[in-house]
Write an enzyme that holds these catalytic residues in place. Structure first.
Site: not given
Ligand code: 9MG
Length: 264
Positions: A204, A238
Protein backbone atom coordinates in the site's frame (compact mmCIF):
# COMPACT_ATOMS: atom_id res chain seq x y z
CA UNK A 1 -5.69 -14.25 1.97
CA UNK A 2 -4.08 -14.10 -1.45
CA UNK A 3 -5.03 -11.25 -3.78
CA UNK A 4 -6.26 -12.24 -7.24
CA UNK A 5 -7.12 -9.10 -9.17
CA UNK A 6 -8.83 -9.77 -12.47
CA UNK A 7 -8.88 -6.16 -13.59
CA UNK A 8 -7.01 -4.38 -16.36
CA UNK A 9 -6.17 -1.49 -13.98
CA UNK A 10 -5.24 -3.07 -10.67
CA UNK A 11 -3.13 -0.85 -8.43
CA UNK A 12 -0.31 -3.17 -7.57
CA UNK A 13 -0.14 -5.94 -10.13
CA UNK A 14 -1.13 -3.85 -13.14
CA UNK A 15 -3.79 -6.26 -14.38
CA UNK A 16 -1.40 -9.10 -15.06
CA UNK A 17 -4.06 -11.63 -14.06
CA UNK A 18 -6.99 -10.58 -16.21
CA UNK A 19 -6.70 -13.59 -18.51
CA UNK A 20 -8.48 -16.66 -17.21
CA UNK A 21 -5.60 -19.09 -17.54
CA UNK A 22 -3.12 -16.72 -15.92
CA UNK A 23 -5.54 -16.04 -13.08
CA UNK A 24 -6.05 -19.73 -12.41
CA UNK A 25 -2.34 -20.41 -12.45
CA UNK A 26 -1.64 -17.55 -10.06
CA UNK A 27 -4.35 -18.75 -7.65
CA UNK A 28 -2.81 -22.25 -7.64
CA UNK A 29 0.62 -20.77 -6.92
CA UNK A 30 -0.69 -18.70 -4.01
CA UNK A 31 -2.36 -21.76 -2.47
CA UNK A 32 0.85 -23.76 -2.87
CA UNK A 33 2.68 -20.96 -1.08
CA UNK A 34 0.31 -20.97 1.90
CA UNK A 35 -2.74 -18.85 1.08
CA UNK A 36 -5.77 -19.96 3.09
CA UNK A 37 -8.27 -17.96 0.99
CA UNK A 38 -8.14 -16.54 -2.54
CA UNK A 39 -9.76 -13.10 -2.90
CA UNK A 40 -11.05 -12.53 -6.44
CA UNK A 41 -11.78 -8.93 -7.43
CA UNK A 42 -12.99 -7.50 -10.73
CA UNK A 43 -13.14 -3.81 -9.79
CA UNK A 44 -10.01 -1.97 -8.73
CA UNK A 45 -10.29 -0.18 -5.37
CA UNK A 46 -7.14 1.90 -5.81
CA UNK A 47 -7.61 5.63 -5.18
CA UNK A 48 -9.26 7.29 -8.17
CA UNK A 49 -10.29 4.01 -9.81
CA UNK A 50 -13.32 4.31 -12.12
CA UNK A 51 -16.55 2.44 -11.42
CA UNK A 52 -16.96 -0.79 -13.38
CA UNK A 53 -20.38 -1.58 -14.88
CA UNK A 54 -22.14 -4.61 -13.41
CA UNK A 55 -21.96 -6.76 -16.56
CA UNK A 56 -18.27 -6.12 -16.95
CA UNK A 57 -17.51 -7.01 -13.34
CA UNK A 58 -19.58 -10.20 -13.59
CA UNK A 59 -17.80 -11.10 -16.81
CA UNK A 60 -14.43 -10.73 -15.13
CA UNK A 61 -15.01 -12.61 -11.87
CA UNK A 62 -17.61 -15.31 -12.50
CA UNK A 63 -15.59 -17.40 -15.01
CA UNK A 64 -12.61 -17.30 -12.65
CA UNK A 65 -14.67 -18.41 -9.65
CA UNK A 66 -16.38 -21.14 -11.67
CA UNK A 67 -13.01 -22.45 -12.78
CA UNK A 68 -11.34 -22.24 -9.38
CA UNK A 69 -14.09 -23.36 -6.99
CA UNK A 70 -14.12 -27.05 -7.96
CA UNK A 71 -10.36 -27.45 -7.83
CA UNK A 72 -8.98 -25.24 -5.05
CA UNK A 73 -8.65 -26.75 -1.57
CA UNK A 74 -9.30 -23.34 0.03
CA UNK A 75 -12.32 -21.01 -0.04
CA UNK A 76 -12.68 -18.26 -2.63
CA UNK A 77 -13.65 -14.80 -1.52
CA UNK A 78 -15.41 -12.29 -3.76
CA UNK A 79 -14.15 -8.73 -3.47
CA UNK A 80 -17.11 -6.62 -4.55
CA UNK A 81 -19.42 -3.83 -3.45
CA UNK A 82 -22.33 -4.89 -5.69
CA UNK A 83 -25.12 -7.11 -4.32
CA UNK A 84 -25.69 -8.71 -7.74
CA UNK A 85 -22.04 -9.75 -7.92
CA UNK A 86 -22.19 -11.13 -4.35
CA UNK A 87 -25.18 -13.32 -5.22
CA UNK A 88 -23.74 -14.56 -8.53
CA UNK A 89 -20.28 -15.17 -7.07
CA UNK A 90 -21.61 -17.27 -4.21
CA UNK A 91 -23.78 -19.23 -6.66
CA UNK A 92 -20.60 -19.82 -8.69
CA UNK A 93 -18.76 -21.19 -5.65
CA UNK A 94 -17.41 -18.26 -3.59
CA UNK A 95 -17.42 -18.90 0.15
CA UNK A 96 -16.80 -15.40 1.54
CA UNK A 97 -17.90 -11.86 0.65
CA UNK A 98 -15.27 -9.14 1.02
CA UNK A 99 -16.83 -5.68 0.73
CA UNK A 100 -14.58 -2.63 1.06
CA UNK A 101 -17.78 -0.59 1.29
CA UNK A 102 -18.93 -2.39 4.45
CA UNK A 103 -22.15 -3.74 2.85
CA UNK A 104 -23.55 -0.18 2.62
CA UNK A 105 -24.76 -0.28 -1.01
CA UNK A 106 -28.54 -0.63 -1.36
CA UNK A 107 -29.36 -4.35 -1.21
CA UNK A 108 -25.86 -5.45 -0.17
CA UNK A 109 -26.72 -6.47 3.40
CA UNK A 110 -29.75 -8.46 2.24
CA UNK A 111 -27.77 -10.13 -0.56
CA UNK A 112 -24.96 -11.09 1.81
CA UNK A 113 -27.40 -12.42 4.41
CA UNK A 114 -29.25 -14.46 1.78
CA UNK A 115 -25.97 -15.84 0.42
CA UNK A 116 -25.34 -17.52 3.77
CA UNK A 117 -21.53 -17.16 3.71
CA UNK A 118 -19.14 -15.24 5.98
CA UNK A 119 -18.63 -11.55 5.24
CA UNK A 120 -15.78 -9.11 5.70
CA UNK A 121 -16.98 -5.55 6.26
CA UNK A 122 -14.36 -2.86 5.84
CA UNK A 123 -14.13 0.78 6.89
CA UNK A 124 -13.69 3.40 4.20
CA UNK A 125 -14.10 7.17 4.53
CA UNK A 126 -15.58 8.46 1.25
CA UNK A 127 -15.37 6.32 -1.88
CA UNK A 128 -12.43 5.11 -3.99
CA UNK A 129 -12.76 8.07 -6.36
CA UNK A 130 -12.57 10.74 -3.64
CA UNK A 131 -11.29 9.07 -0.49
CA UNK A 132 -7.73 10.39 -0.52
CA UNK A 133 -8.73 14.04 -1.16
CA UNK A 134 -8.92 15.11 2.50
CA UNK A 135 -9.27 12.27 5.02
CA UNK A 136 -10.27 13.70 8.37
CA UNK A 137 -10.65 12.18 11.85
CA UNK A 138 -10.55 13.53 15.40
CA UNK A 139 -9.59 10.05 16.68
CA UNK A 140 -9.07 7.57 13.87
CA UNK A 141 -9.01 4.42 16.03
CA UNK A 142 -12.19 5.35 17.91
CA UNK A 143 -14.04 6.43 14.76
CA UNK A 144 -13.09 3.35 12.75
CA UNK A 145 -14.01 1.20 15.76
CA UNK A 146 -17.42 2.86 16.10
CA UNK A 147 -18.09 2.41 12.37
CA UNK A 148 -17.13 -1.28 12.46
CA UNK A 149 -19.24 -1.91 15.56
CA UNK A 150 -22.22 -0.29 13.82
CA UNK A 151 -21.70 -2.37 10.65
CA UNK A 152 -21.37 -5.59 12.68
CA UNK A 153 -24.66 -4.73 14.41
CA UNK A 154 -26.29 -4.04 11.03
CA UNK A 155 -25.06 -7.41 9.73
CA UNK A 156 -26.47 -9.25 12.71
CA UNK A 157 -29.80 -7.41 12.42
CA UNK A 158 -29.91 -8.44 8.76
CA UNK A 159 -29.54 -12.08 9.79
CA UNK A 160 -25.80 -12.66 9.41
CA UNK A 161 -24.67 -14.60 12.49
CA UNK A 162 -21.86 -13.03 14.56
CA UNK A 163 -19.67 -16.06 13.84
CA UNK A 164 -19.71 -15.20 10.15
CA UNK A 165 -18.57 -11.59 10.48
CA UNK A 166 -15.01 -10.33 9.93
CA UNK A 167 -14.07 -6.68 10.39
CA UNK A 168 -11.37 -4.70 8.57
CA UNK A 169 -10.12 -1.18 9.42
CA UNK A 170 -9.45 -0.47 5.74
CA UNK A 171 -5.84 0.68 5.65
CA UNK A 172 -5.40 3.26 2.89
CA UNK A 173 -9.12 3.80 2.35
CA UNK A 174 -9.73 7.46 3.19
CA UNK A 175 -6.71 7.67 5.51
CA UNK A 176 -3.48 9.63 5.51
CA UNK A 177 -0.18 7.92 6.27
CA UNK A 178 -0.46 9.14 9.85
CA UNK A 179 -4.00 7.74 10.17
CA UNK A 180 -2.76 4.36 8.90
CA UNK A 181 0.12 4.30 11.36
CA UNK A 182 -2.12 5.25 14.28
CA UNK A 183 -4.64 2.59 13.27
CA UNK A 184 -2.03 -0.13 13.11
CA UNK A 185 -0.60 0.99 16.43
CA UNK A 186 -4.08 0.89 17.98
CA UNK A 187 -5.26 -2.32 16.31
CA UNK A 188 -5.67 -3.99 19.72
CA UNK A 189 -8.64 -1.71 20.42
CA UNK A 190 -10.38 -3.05 17.33
CA UNK A 191 -9.60 -6.65 18.32
CA UNK A 192 -11.58 -5.76 21.46
CA UNK A 193 -14.76 -5.42 19.36
CA UNK A 194 -14.95 -9.21 19.52
CA UNK A 195 -14.94 -10.13 15.82
CA UNK A 196 -11.95 -11.52 13.92
CA UNK A 197 -9.97 -8.79 12.16
CA UNK A 198 -8.77 -8.94 8.58
CA UNK A 199 -6.16 -6.42 7.45
CA UNK A 200 -4.78 -5.41 4.07
CA UNK A 201 -1.45 -3.59 4.12
CA UNK A 202 0.31 -5.31 1.25
CA UNK A 203 2.13 -2.93 -1.15
CA UNK A 204 0.00 0.00 0.00
CA UNK A 205 0.93 3.61 -0.59
CA UNK A 206 1.82 4.27 3.07
CA UNK A 207 4.94 2.20 2.36
CA UNK A 208 5.72 4.30 -0.68
CA UNK A 209 5.21 7.48 1.34
CA UNK A 210 7.34 6.38 4.31
CA UNK A 211 10.15 4.62 2.45
CA UNK A 212 10.04 6.13 -1.01
CA UNK A 213 9.55 2.72 -2.65
CA UNK A 214 7.73 1.85 -5.87
CA UNK A 215 4.95 -0.74 -5.73
CA UNK A 216 7.19 -3.57 -6.92
CA UNK A 217 9.75 -2.81 -4.19
CA UNK A 218 7.37 -3.07 -1.22
CA UNK A 219 7.47 -6.78 -0.34
CA UNK A 220 9.74 -6.58 2.73
CA UNK A 221 7.89 -3.62 4.23
CA UNK A 222 4.54 -5.33 3.53
CA UNK A 223 5.71 -8.43 5.35
CA UNK A 224 6.84 -6.34 8.32
CA UNK A 225 3.43 -4.66 8.50
CA UNK A 226 1.68 -8.04 8.24
CA UNK A 227 3.67 -9.35 11.19
CA UNK A 228 2.91 -6.26 13.26
CA UNK A 229 -0.80 -6.68 12.50
CA UNK A 230 -0.80 -10.38 13.33
CA UNK A 231 1.13 -9.69 16.53
CA UNK A 232 -1.54 -7.15 17.48
CA UNK A 233 -4.22 -9.78 17.00
CA UNK A 234 -5.31 -9.69 13.34
CA UNK A 235 -6.54 -13.13 12.26
CA UNK A 236 -6.29 -12.74 8.50
CA UNK A 237 -3.85 -10.81 6.35
CA UNK A 238 -4.65 -9.92 2.74
CA UNK A 239 -1.39 -10.11 0.78
CA UNK A 240 0.24 -10.35 -2.63
CA UNK A 241 3.54 -11.99 -1.64
CA UNK A 242 2.23 -15.15 -0.07
CA UNK A 243 5.27 -17.23 0.76
CA UNK A 244 7.13 -14.37 2.42
CA UNK A 245 4.04 -13.26 4.34
CA UNK A 246 3.05 -16.77 5.42
CA UNK A 247 6.56 -17.63 6.60
CA UNK A 248 6.90 -14.39 8.55
CA UNK A 249 3.53 -14.74 10.24
CA UNK A 250 4.20 -18.38 11.04
CA UNK A 251 7.39 -17.31 12.81
CA UNK A 252 5.52 -14.65 14.76
CA UNK A 253 2.96 -17.29 15.71
CA UNK A 254 5.63 -19.72 16.82
CA UNK A 255 7.16 -17.08 19.07
CA UNK A 256 3.96 -15.70 20.54
CA UNK A 257 2.31 -19.07 21.00
CA UNK A 258 -0.82 -17.40 19.66
CA UNK A 259 -3.32 -19.41 17.72
CA UNK A 260 -2.97 -17.77 14.31
CA UNK A 261 -2.15 -20.64 12.06
CA UNK A 262 -0.91 -20.12 8.54
CA UNK A 263 0.24 -23.45 7.28
CA UNK A 264 -0.04 -27.10 8.27
C1 9MG B 1 -10.08 -5.35 -1.98
N1 9MG B 1 -9.19 -4.76 -0.99
C2 9MG B 1 -8.16 -3.92 -1.22
N2 9MG B 1 -7.57 -3.58 -0.07
C3 9MG B 1 -8.26 -4.22 0.91
C4 9MG B 1 -8.14 -4.26 2.31
O1 9MG B 1 -7.25 -3.54 2.95
N3 9MG B 1 -9.00 -5.03 3.00
C5 9MG B 1 -9.97 -5.74 2.35
N4 9MG B 1 -10.80 -6.50 3.10
N5 9MG B 1 -10.12 -5.74 1.02
C6 9MG B 1 -9.28 -4.97 0.33
Amino acid sequence: MGVLNVTPDSFSDGGRFNRLDAAIEHAREMVAEGAAIIDVGGESTRPGAPDVPLDEELGRVIPVIEALAPELPVPISIDTQKPEVMTAAVAAGAGLINDVNGLRAPGALAAAAAAGVPVCVMHMQGNPRTMQAAPDYADVVAEVGAFLAERARACEEAGIPAGRILLDPGFGFGKTVEHNVLLLHGLGELVGLGYPLLVGLSRKSMIGALLGLEVDQRTQASVALAVIAAWQGAKLVRAHDIRATADAIAMAGAVSGAEFKIRE
